[in-house]
Structure formats: C-alpha cells, structure tokens
Design a protein around this motif. Structure first.
Motif: not given
Length: 335
Positions: A27-42
């Motif tokens: 397992e691993r994690e990717s921290p999220l911060a307010f103000g980040d732009v999230l951009a992904f495709r499933a």
C-alpha cells in the motif's frame, strides 16, 4: 506496475490522502492539499480490492470485475469475508482491546452514537465526515456495544446517518458554538442515564470540531497542483455550495477540478469554467461545484492527465453526475 485506488484515507493530525494498492507491492498514499488541482482519467476497468485484514490485503481470488456505481470496491464473496470478521457484525465478542463510545455531529439535528477502538483515536470520526464529536465513555467492546444500544433507544439517535444526508447539509452549517452546544446538551443527557455497564467509564465532554480540518470553514489552499499545469486559483476552505455529486465512474471518464474541501469519503472540487454546461455560475462566480465520493474510486486505476491535456480549455469532467439532494426533515427525538 499497476496501482489500484483504494479511496480516501484519514490520519489523525493530518489531512486526507488517496490510498493505492499494488499487488506484490503493498500500500501507499498520495497526500491531498486544498488548492491542488486534481485531474485524472479512470482506466482499466474496476476490480475487486480483496480483503484487508490484520494490516495486509489479500487479493480477490476471482479477480472480480465490479460495477462503477457501487460504493464498496469488493465482490460479494470478499465483502462477506470482511463482514464475518468485523466489529460491526458482533463477531468479535472476545476482542480484548478497549473501545470508545462517542457522539458525532453532522448537522443541526443530526447526531449519532457509535463506537471505535481507543487505539484508532479520532480516525473513525474523520472517515465518517463528523463535523464535531465528543467521547462519552470507554471500556470493553461488549460494554461499549450495550451502551451504544442504550443511548440509541433512550435518546432516539441512530447509529448510522446516510452519506447523502451529511453531504446535503455540509455547505450550510451553524456556527461552531452552536455545534458544540448541541453536543454538550446531548452528552449531559447521555451520561445522566441509568443503566450504563459498570465496566464502561464515563468520560467528560470535550468537543472536537473538524470544520477547519475538512476545509469547510476558514483557510486557503497552498497546493501547487497535480502536474496539470493549471493553478488552483479558487480559494480553498469555502464550500460555497455542494452542486452535483459523481454518480459513477466509467472507463475513460475524466475528473478535473480544484480541491477546496474534504470530509469523510467526499472530495469537494470546483471545476474550472468551460463550454456548456460548465459555464460560470452567476451565484458562485466560479465553475460547477463537484463532489467526488471516493468510495467510487476504489478498484480503479486513475491515470493522471498530462500537463498539456490538463491545461487544455476543452478538457472538463466527463463522468455521470446527479444533483446533491436537499436536506430532508431533520432527526427527531431530543435534538
């Protein structure tokens, strides 16, 4: 190497993070911060994540393919194994670990009672999206269970509140003082009840408020984006409404927006302005407000959009959505 999303994780004293599982890699994690732009495709289709037990994940033996609509990233067989070894199913009566009994507040008139392992601290409350909470007592598992049932019956409070209801009231919360006062009243009523198990220790009322941690109130974003080349220009920490919620992920579906808040499994994004129907909102002065229930992300591979694609003006979210339901009649009983 293939990494499958496992949804949002919360750590006490820290913010939200996206979890990932790679077979043979852990397992691993990717921290999220307010103000980040999230951009992904499933991509890759949605697969069962197997069973998480004793700090390790056992892959689904059938490699089952799942629907994009379900909020649980498990097939029926793996879900059954999970359920058979859960505290919620009362199959661990001999568990020697101590448990907390708590009161959690999600909105005016929306108070629930529950239990969580003392060793987990307040992580369970963060995972549920509790805006505020207080401990009621601590002790052995079965004593905590009996107290939970006593309070549910005597106070008329539930042990579950649907996520849709929590989401509906999140953008219009009363001030922190009112939230605390409601919990103080509920706590005083609860501890005064007769019938508590002798082995459960009553705890004083100490209200903890998560509004700032969730970004619901106060604060601005400091994130620098997620490699899309698009700055998170929207002020974080202000919901400004809840708009629409993703109803399912589909193969090739895109999600793109600035993260402004997170509560429980929900990520609150503000989409940038784009072609119809994503034009500027007159009321908000910004793009559409989009809620991503990250339980829907579990079991998918999420492919980050490239810098050029993420910056392109015509690239907008393309997943099915539905309106966030308005708050219905509030909980009755004492509160």
């Amino acid at each position: 190497m293939t990494w499958w999303c496992t949804g949002v994780r919360w750590r006490v004293g820290g913010g939200p993070a996206l979890g990932w599982y790679g077979e043979g890699k852990g397992e691993r994690e990717s921290p999220l911060a307010f103000g980040d732009v999230l951009a992904f495709r499933a991509v890759g289709g949605r697969r069962c994540l197997g069973v998480w037990r004793a700090g390790r994940r056992t892959p689904c033996p059938a490699g089952a393919v799942l629907s994009g609509r379900g909020t649980r990233a498990q097939c029926a067989e793996c879900a059954g194994i999970d359920r058979a070894h859960s505290v919620a199913a009362d199959t661990m009566a001999d568990d020697p670990r101590p448990y907390h009994v708590y009161l959690a507040w999600f909105g005016s008139g929306m108070v629930k009672v529950g239990i969580t392992g003392v060793g987990r601290g307040s992580a369970r409350l963060l995972e549920q999206g509790a805006v505020a909470f207080t401990w009621l007592g601590s002790g052995p598992l079965m004593a905590a269970r009996r107290t939970e049932e006593l309070l549910r019956s005597a106070l008329g409070v539930p042990d579950r509140i649907p996520y849709a209801q929590k989401r509906a009231v999140r953008a219009a919360l009363p001030p922190a003082g009112e939230r605390a006062a409601e919990l103080v009243t509920a706590h005083a009523t609860a501890v005064a009840l007769a019938g508590w198990p002798e082995s459960l220790e009553r705890l004083p009322c100490e209200v903890v408020d998560h509004a700032e941690v969730f970004g619901i109130e106060g604060g601005t974003g400091t994130g620098s984006g997620t490699g899309t080349g698009t700055e998170g220009a929207v002020e974080a920490g202000r919901l400004g409404g809840v708009g629409v919620v993703v109803s399912e992920l589909v193969e090739g579906g895109v999600v793109i927006g600035t993260l402004v808040a997170a509560a429980g499994p929900d990520l609150h994004l503000v989409e940038r302005m784009g072609p119809p129907p994503l034009q500027r909102s007159r009321e908000l002065g910004e793009g559409r407000r989009l809620v991503v229930d990250t339980r829907l992300l579990g079991g998918w591979q999420l492919e980050a959009l490239g810098k050029a694609e993420g910056a392109a003006a015509d690239v907008v979210s393309s997943v099915p959505v539905k309106p966030v339901k308005e708050a219905s009649a509030l909980q009755g009983g004492l509160f």
